[in-house]
Write a protein that holds these residues in place. Structure first.
Motif, PDB file in Angstrom:
ATOM      1  N   ARG A 163      22.633  45.147  72.567  1.00 16.43           N
ATOM      2  CA  ARG A 163      23.825  44.804  73.364  1.00 16.43           C
ATOM      3  C   ARG A 163      23.540  43.630  74.305  1.00 16.43           C
ATOM      4  O   ARG A 163      24.363  42.734  74.450  1.00 16.43           O
ATOM      5  CB  ARG A 163      24.302  46.011  74.158  1.00 16.43           C
ATOM      6  CG  ARG A 163      24.939  47.079  73.312  1.00 16.43           C
ATOM      7  CD  ARG A 163      25.371  48.252  74.186  1.00 16.43           C
ATOM      8  NE  ARG A 163      25.748  49.376  73.379  1.00 16.43           N
ATOM      9  CZ  ARG A 163      27.002  49.656  73.030  1.00 16.43           C
ATOM     10  NH1 ARG A 163      27.982  48.883  73.441  1.00 16.43           N
ATOM     11  NH2 ARG A 163      27.274  50.706  72.282  1.00 16.43           N
ATOM     12  N   ALA A 164      22.360  43.643  74.926  1.00 16.28           N
ATOM     13  CA  ALA A 164      22.010  42.557  75.842  1.00 16.28           C
ATOM     14  C   ALA A 164      21.874  41.235  75.094  1.00 16.28           C
ATOM     15  O   ALA A 164      22.300  40.188  75.585  1.00 16.28           O
ATOM     16  CB  ALA A 164      20.706  42.883  76.577  1.00 16.28           C
ATOM     17  N   ARG A 165      21.266  41.285  73.891  1.00 19.74           N
ATOM     18  CA  ARG A 165      21.141  40.048  73.106  1.00 19.74           C
ATOM     19  C   ARG A 165      22.501  39.525  72.682  1.00 19.74           C
ATOM     20  O   ARG A 165      22.740  38.314  72.702  1.00 19.74           O
ATOM     21  CB  ARG A 165      20.260  40.283  71.878  1.00 19.74           C
ATOM     22  CG  ARG A 165      18.792  40.124  72.206  1.00 19.74           C
ATOM     23  CD  ARG A 165      17.941  40.209  70.975  1.00 19.74           C
ATOM     24  NE  ARG A 165      17.467  41.588  70.926  1.00 19.74           N
ATOM     25  CZ  ARG A 165      17.294  42.314  69.839  1.00 19.74           C
ATOM     26  NH1 ARG A 165      17.544  41.803  68.669  1.00 19.74           N
ATOM     27  NH2 ARG A 165      16.868  43.548  69.902  1.00 19.74           N
ATOM     28  N   LEU A 166      23.404  40.430  72.292  1.00 19.73           N
ATOM     29  CA  LEU A 166      24.742  39.984  71.893  1.00 19.73           C
ATOM     30  C   LEU A 166      25.497  39.402  73.083  1.00 19.73           C
ATOM     31  O   LEU A 166      26.181  38.395  72.952  1.00 19.73           O
ATOM     32  CB  LEU A 166      25.524  41.151  71.281  1.00 19.73           C
ATOM     33  CG  LEU A 166      25.054  41.617  69.908  1.00 19.73           C
ATOM     34  CD1 LEU A 166      25.817  42.861  69.473  1.00 19.73           C
ATOM     35  CD2 LEU A 166      25.197  40.512  68.878  1.00 19.73           C
ATOM     36  N   ALA A 167      25.384  40.031  74.238  1.00 22.32           N
ATOM     37  CA  ALA A 167      26.041  39.510  75.439  1.00 22.32           C
ATOM     38  C   ALA A 167      25.385  38.207  75.875  1.00 22.32           C
ATOM     39  O   ALA A 167      26.066  37.286  76.328  1.00 22.32           O
ATOM     40  CB  ALA A 167      25.979  40.533  76.563  1.00 22.32           C
ATOM     41  N   GLY A 168      24.074  38.115  75.718  1.00 25.14           N
ATOM     42  CA  GLY A 168      23.345  36.907  76.111  1.00 25.14           C
ATOM     43  C   GLY A 168      23.589  35.746  75.169  1.00 25.14           C
ATOM     44  O   GLY A 168      23.466  34.591  75.555  1.00 25.14           O
ATOM     45  N   ALA A 169      23.930  36.030  73.904  1.00 24.61           N
ATOM     46  CA  ALA A 169      24.154  34.957  72.935  1.00 24.61           C
ATOM     47  C   ALA A 169      25.351  34.110  73.340  1.00 24.61           C
ATOM     48  O   ALA A 169      25.344  32.892  73.165  1.00 24.61           O
ATOM     49  CB  ALA A 169      24.363  35.538  71.541  1.00 24.61           C
ATOM     50  N   THR A 170      26.371  34.748  73.906  1.00 25.89           N
ATOM     51  CA  THR A 170      27.537  33.980  74.329  1.00 25.89           C
ATOM     52  C   THR A 170      27.262  33.209  75.607  1.00 25.89           C
ATOM     53  O   THR A 170      27.752  32.109  75.794  1.00 25.89           O
ATOM     54  CB  THR A 170      28.748  34.909  74.534  1.00 25.89           C
ATOM     55  OG1 THR A 170      28.408  35.900  75.503  1.00 25.89           O
ATOM     56  CG2 THR A 170      29.153  35.567  73.234  1.00 25.89           C
ATOM     57  N   ALA A 171      26.435  33.783  76.479  1.00 22.16           N
ATOM     58  CA  ALA A 171      26.134  33.117  77.747  1.00 22.16           C
ATOM     59  C   ALA A 171      24.948  32.170  77.638  1.00 22.16           C
ATOM     60  O   ALA A 171      24.745  31.339  78.515  1.00 22.16           O
ATOM     61  CB  ALA A 171      25.852  34.172  78.816  1.00 22.16           C
ATOM     62  N   SER A 172      24.177  32.279  76.558  1.00 22.48           N
ATOM     63  CA  SER A 172      22.954  31.473  76.466  1.00 22.48           C
ATOM     64  C   SER A 172      23.239  29.987  76.349  1.00 22.48           C
ATOM     65  O   SER A 172      22.465  29.172  76.841  1.00 22.48           O
ATOM     66  CB  SER A 172      22.098  31.938  75.293  1.00 22.48           C
ATOM     67  OG  SER A 172      22.743  31.649  74.076  1.00 22.48           O
ATOM     68  N   SER A 173      24.321  29.615  75.697  1.00 17.89           N
ATOM     69  CA  SER A 173      24.607  28.180  75.562  1.00 17.89           C
ATOM     70  C   SER A 173      24.887  27.560  76.924  1.00 17.89           C
ATOM     71  O   SER A 173      24.490  26.433  77.190  1.00 17.89           O
ATOM     72  CB  SER A 173      25.778  27.959  74.606  1.00 17.89           C
ATOM     73  OG  SER A 173      26.934  28.615  75.108  1.00 17.89           O
TER      74      SER A 173
END
Length: 190
Positions: A118-128
């Protein structure tokens, strides 16, 4: 990571200098360089110990089911140190469900793995967005403003003259594990 009293004094002076820049005495520059080397050594050692623990965990996992008690103990230690369970760990724990400790660890690892996904999926959108604001990797501190490290005849952090703390061995950091006593065997009446 723990600092000694001398290291804390150097750190305090370095932080004070960062807040109120002024020329530093040569001794302060050398102290800061030694502290930076000590911190770099500690970071390298922490990475080495983590790699050692993960390799040990993989060896025990490969030896399952014979190494179940050792694997479960190592996995508990790794989880306590912040290890994110891998898919191989979940698969291994599924085979150890009959063991009470294995069943508890399976539930814990499934929860941790779900949180991680869940953290990786949430972070994928914010990572850019965050990538643009993320600083680069830490670079080695070579000199401080006002210092004369190149002109200084005193021994520097790379010279053998300064006293250095020895790096602990894994056997000194991780004490020997006690093996749990095997459960009493029940005898079949017959």
């Amino acid at each position: 990571m723990a600092f000694g009293s001398d290291e804390l004094r150097v750190l305090r002076r370095a932080l004070a200098h960062a807040l109120h820049p002024a020329p530093l005495a040569d001794e302060d520059v050398q102290d800061c360089l030694r502290l930076a080397d000590s911190v770099d050594d500690a970071v390298r050692e922490a990475g080495r110990l983590r790699a050692f623990l993960l390799a040990d965990l993989a060896r025990y996992r490969a030896s399952l089911p014979a190494a179940a008690p050792g694997y479960l103990e190592l996995l508990q230690d790794a989880l306590a140190a912040g290890y994110d369970p891998a898919p191989e760990d979940l698969a291994a724990l599924r085979t150890l469900r009959a063991n009470p400790v294995g069943a508890v660890l399976l539930g814990r690892c499934q929860t941790l793995a779900e949180r991680s996904v869940r953290a990786r999926l949430a972070g994928a959108t914010a990572s850019s967005r965050a990538r643009a604001a993320t600083p680069g990797p830490r670079t080695r501190l070579l000199a401080l403003p006002g210092g004369r490290a190149a002109d200084d005849p005193r021994p520097g952090p790379s010279d053998p003259a300064p006293a250095e703390r020895p790096v602990p061995k894994p056997s000194e950091v991780f004490p020997p594990r006690r093996r749990p006593a095997p459960p009493p065997q029940e005898r079949a009446a017959g």
